[in-house]
Design a protein around this motif. Structure first.
Motif, mmCIF file in Angstrom:
data_model
loop_
_atom_site.group_PDB
_atom_site.id
_atom_site.type_symbol
_atom_site.label_atom_id
_atom_site.label_comp_id
_atom_site.label_asym_id
_atom_site.label_seq_id
_atom_site.Cartn_x
_atom_site.Cartn_y
_atom_site.Cartn_z
ATOM 1 N N LEU A 507 39.368 29.945 38.008
ATOM 2 C CA LEU A 507 40.016 30.511 36.837
ATOM 3 C C LEU A 507 40.438 31.943 37.163
ATOM 4 C CD1 LEU A 507 38.236 28.119 35.813
ATOM 5 C CD2 LEU A 507 38.049 29.335 33.656
ATOM 6 N N GLN A 508 41.684 32.277 36.936
ATOM 7 C CA GLN A 508 42.245 33.531 37.424
ATOM 8 C C GLN A 508 41.528 34.763 36.890
ATOM 9 O OE1 GLN A 508 46.606 33.938 37.748
ATOM 10 N NE2 GLN A 508 46.769 31.850 36.983
ATOM 11 N N ALA A 509 41.180 34.788 35.620
ATOM 12 C CA ALA A 509 40.610 35.998 35.023
ATOM 13 C C ALA A 509 39.090 35.968 34.949
ATOM 14 C CB ALA A 509 41.191 36.206 33.625
ATOM 15 N N LEU A 510 38.438 34.964 35.543
ATOM 16 C CA LEU A 510 36.985 34.846 35.481
ATOM 17 C C LEU A 510 36.346 35.587 36.647
ATOM 18 C CD1 LEU A 510 34.485 33.465 34.147
ATOM 19 C CD2 LEU A 510 34.835 31.585 35.777
ATOM 20 N N LYS A 511 35.308 36.415 36.363
ATOM 21 C CA LYS A 511 34.622 37.170 37.410
ATOM 22 C C LYS A 511 33.201 36.670 37.680
ATOM 23 C CE LYS A 511 35.068 41.528 37.972
ATOM 24 N NZ LYS A 511 35.017 42.999 37.788
ATOM 25 N N GLU A 512 32.593 35.975 36.732
ATOM 26 C CA GLU A 512 31.228 35.510 36.919
ATOM 27 C C GLU A 512 31.168 34.308 37.863
ATOM 28 O OE1 GLU A 512 28.497 35.170 33.638
ATOM 29 O OE2 GLU A 512 29.828 36.315 32.337
ATOM 30 N N GLY A 593 31.351 32.061 24.067
ATOM 31 C CA GLY A 593 32.217 33.195 23.798
ATOM 32 C C GLY A 593 32.682 33.900 25.055
ATOM 33 N N LEU A 594 32.949 35.199 24.944
ATOM 34 C CA LEU A 594 33.510 35.984 26.035
ATOM 35 C C LEU A 594 32.544 36.069 27.214
ATOM 36 C CD1 LEU A 594 36.021 37.767 26.743
ATOM 37 C CD2 LEU A 594 34.684 39.717 25.929
ATOM 38 N N VAL A 595 33.058 35.870 28.436
ATOM 39 C CA VAL A 595 32.283 36.041 29.667
ATOM 40 C C VAL A 595 32.926 37.159 30.483
ATOM 41 C CG1 VAL A 595 31.468 33.660 29.703
ATOM 42 C CG2 VAL A 595 33.627 34.251 30.838
ATOM 43 N N GLU A 596 32.290 37.535 31.581
ATOM 44 C CA GLU A 596 32.796 38.639 32.398
ATOM 45 C C GLU A 596 34.196 38.309 32.901
ATOM 46 O OE1 GLU A 596 31.502 41.437 36.212
ATOM 47 O OE2 GLU A 596 30.226 39.764 35.560
ATOM 48 N N SER A 597 35.150 39.190 32.637
ATOM 49 C CA SER A 597 36.557 38.909 32.897
ATOM 50 C C SER A 597 37.194 40.016 33.723
ATOM 51 C CB SER A 597 37.330 38.754 31.580
ATOM 52 O OG SER A 597 36.730 37.812 30.719
ATOM 53 N N GLU A 598 38.252 39.659 34.412
ATOM 54 C CA GLU A 598 39.116 40.631 35.083
ATOM 55 C C GLU A 598 40.312 40.838 34.156
ATOM 56 O OE1 GLU A 598 40.588 41.353 39.606
ATOM 57 O OE2 GLU A 598 41.179 39.459 38.689
#
Length: 624
Positions: A507-512, A593-598
């Protein structure tokens, strides 16, 4: 670079409001996909890749007058003049071509079988000779690719029979070289002999000198300098120095050297050596790949590496020192009745570890020493088509259509036990009425012979598609979609026995980081190629939405669900020295909900690897 980008952004912002209403180029017809059987005549003596010009001459004239005005005003003072020369280069012809897909081999069909006579090479510099100060300086600093380097990459010689598909394949090969920006092969009938044709090969060089840098964990920093065309020989050299950002202590040097076509044999030779703090490497390999339908491949590689490896299951890192030796080869033969090639390949791999974490028979199998012998056999066909506005803004791109079906088998003599290996691969793709569609799967497993148990099994399924170009008023839209499904079963424990989201399948914006043995990824992207060209910019807007499931349940839909979405803009101006600038905004969500994102990323848009169907050395199915 940051200052140049800021100046460029301000110029763009100031001009957009005044230019958007006027710079649209109306289209003469709907850009539906067309397989062209003919080629437009080219102006003799000019480097003109297959392309269409901007259809509105008034828009071109307004752009020309605007740039002439800017240049005349900046010429009066030294600093503005230097800024203009720093930021602007001369334009090149528009190459969008309305997104047409062209079968260039059909254009050459009337000359098939004729004898190839004279082969002339016309080499062009990176920039036009009458360009501005920056362009002229760049040409003076750049060493033009030598003629013998171009000739050694030719798949045909004087006296050969002309094969249209081989000509197109050769154009793709030349375009794949990092030091070549574009190439054209013109076929000219001999005026004295109707059975002969002469070939004129025109190339334009790329700017190949660049700097690089990277910020790693633990304060490690790398700066590098590279040239992909040393002395015009086509060889590449990259030098990297490592130091600590905290105390500027020295961390070692790395050197990479590549010869893409050694002495005209089509063997690629590479060497990498050096140290990066606690990491060290020495790698050397020589390989030849399949180039023609009837051909052979051969390769040999040796590596001795020490590097810190991330262990997914324990969420820790450990030093691993590994020694590898690889030897492989294969032969293919074209069968006219099937219009395909049959091939066989073989590979021997030796792997040993002198430093590693704890290992057991059922723990960390990726760190076990082993000798493995693999054999592969199958059929394949590959043919290239020319198109654009897929991954670029109009540059000529070659996409392969074809298929590959392969069975793989072998035997592994392991540190703790011996196993048999069986696998299969199938891939197929091409241009359809709905766009370009490619799909394939790879399935493989080890088999323990004493008890017949299947071990460390994995399947990887890929589906990729992009649409034809659609019209939205005066803009063009292309939709991209990719689906990846990876599952492992009867896996052991330890390193590489589970998977996570990666840059390629993630996933492009996922950092976790999330792990599992079962993963499903759906990536979608919509790209809108706008008709507006303020200050000569080509603008593409894009939006993306990614969906992923990952976990340890065999039922993929019972695993954890994540999604990321966002939008961005890509800017490209052929007058500018910069590459495509990409600005992306995005965020990621999970079930809770929200997770760590770029959230924000500014980068140069990377060019994706094109799909290929030719055979390679036999491989164990990847589980990553």
């Amino acid at each position: 670079m940051f200052v140049r980008f800021c100046i460029l952004f301000m110029l763009l912002t100031a001009a957009m409001s005044a230019s958007f209403a006027h710079d649209a180029a109306p289209e003469a017809r709907s850009p539906k996909r067309v397989i062209s059987d003919s080629i437009r005549p080219r102006t003799p003596g000019r480097f003109t890749p297959d392309s269409a010009r901007i259809s509105n001459p008034e828009a071109r004239e307004r752009n020309r007058r605007l740039y002439d005005s800017i240049r005349s005003k900046t010429d009066r003072r030294r600093v503005p003049r230097l800024l203009y020369q720093l930021l602007f280069v001369r334009p090149v012809r528009d190459t969008t071509n309305s997104g047409r897909v062209i079968d260039e081999s059909r254009m050459l069909a009337p000359y098939e079988g004729r004898t190839i006579g004279e082969i002339a090479i016309d080499r062009r510099q990176v920039f036009d000779a009458d360009g501005n100060w920056l362009e002229r300086t760049g040409n003076k600093l750049h060493v033009l690719t030598r003629e013998r380097v171009i000739r050694r990459d030719l798949l045909f010689r004087t006296g050969d029979r002309l094969d249209p598909q081989l000509i197109v394949r050769n154009k793709q090969l030349l375009r794949s070289r990092s030091y070549i920006a574009d190439v054209d092969i013109a076929v000219e009938p001999d005026s004295l002999d109707t059975t002969r044709v002469n070939l004129r090969i025109t190339t334009r060089d790329s700017w190949t000198i660049s700097a690089d840098g990277a910020l790693h964990s633990e304060g490690r920093t790398m700066v590098g300098l590279s040239d992909a065309n040393i002395f015009g020989w086509g060889n590449s050299l990259k030098l990297m120095t490592n130091f600590s950002r905290e105390d500027f202590s020295y961390g070692g040097n790395m050197v990479e050297y590549q010869i893409p076509n050694l002495l005209g044999t089509f063997y690629t030779a590479e060497m990498t050596a050096g140290r990066d703090f606690y990491n060290s490497t020495f790698e050397i390999d020589m390989r030849r790949e399949f180039l023609r339908p009837t051909d052979y491949e051969l390769g040999i590689a040796y590596s001795n590496d020490k590097a810190k490896r991330y262990l997914i299951e324990t969420d820790t890192s450990a030093l691993v020192k590994q020694q590898d030796f690889d030897l492989w080869g294969g032969y293919s033969h074209f069968l006219p009745s099937l219009r395909s090639s049959i091939y066989v390949t073989g590979r021997y791999n030796y792997r040993r570890f002198s430093l590693r974490p704890e290992v057991r028979a059922d723990y960390n199998p990726a760190l076990h020493g082993q000798d493995i012998l693999l054999m592969g056999a199958g059929f394949y066909r590959e043919r290239f088509y020319t198109a654009n506005m897929m991954y670029g803004f109009g540059t000529r791109e070659y996409l392969a259509a074809g298929y590959k079906a392969e069975l793989t088998g072998g035997y592994s003599w392991g540190e703790f036990e011996d196993n048999m290996y069986l696998g299969m691969t199938y891939q197929a793709g091409g241009f359809l009425s709905i766009g370009y569609l490619m799909g394939g799967f790879t399935l493989g497993s080890y088999i323990n012979l004493p008890n017949g148990m299947w071990r460390r099994s994995a399947v990887d399924v890929d589906l990729r598609w992009f649409s034809n170009l659609f019209m939205l008023r005066r803009s063009r839209i292309r939709e991209f979609l990719s689906l990846n499904y990876t599952q492992g079963w009867n896996r052991l424990t330890g390193n590489d026995e589970c998977i996570r989201f990666t840059d390629e399948n993630g996933l492009q914006a996922l950092k976790e980081h999330f792990t599992g043995t079962n993963r499903l990824i759906l990536n979608t992207e919509t790209v809108l190629f706008t008709p507006y060209q303020p200050l000569g910019f080509r603008i593409a807007l894009f939006g993306f939405a990614d969906f992923g499931l990952i976990g340890y349940s065999p039922n993929i839909f019972k695993n954890e669900f994540y999604t990321s979405f966002g939008l961005g803009i890509r800017l490209r101006n052929e007058r500018l020295v910069f590459n495509t600038i990409q600005i992306r905004l995005g965020m990621a969500l999970g079930k809770s909900g929200l997770v760590e994102s770029e959230y924000f990323r500014l980068s140069n848009a990377s060019r994706l690897e094109q799909y290929r169907y030719r055979p390679t050395r036999p491989e164990i199915v990847a589980f990553e």
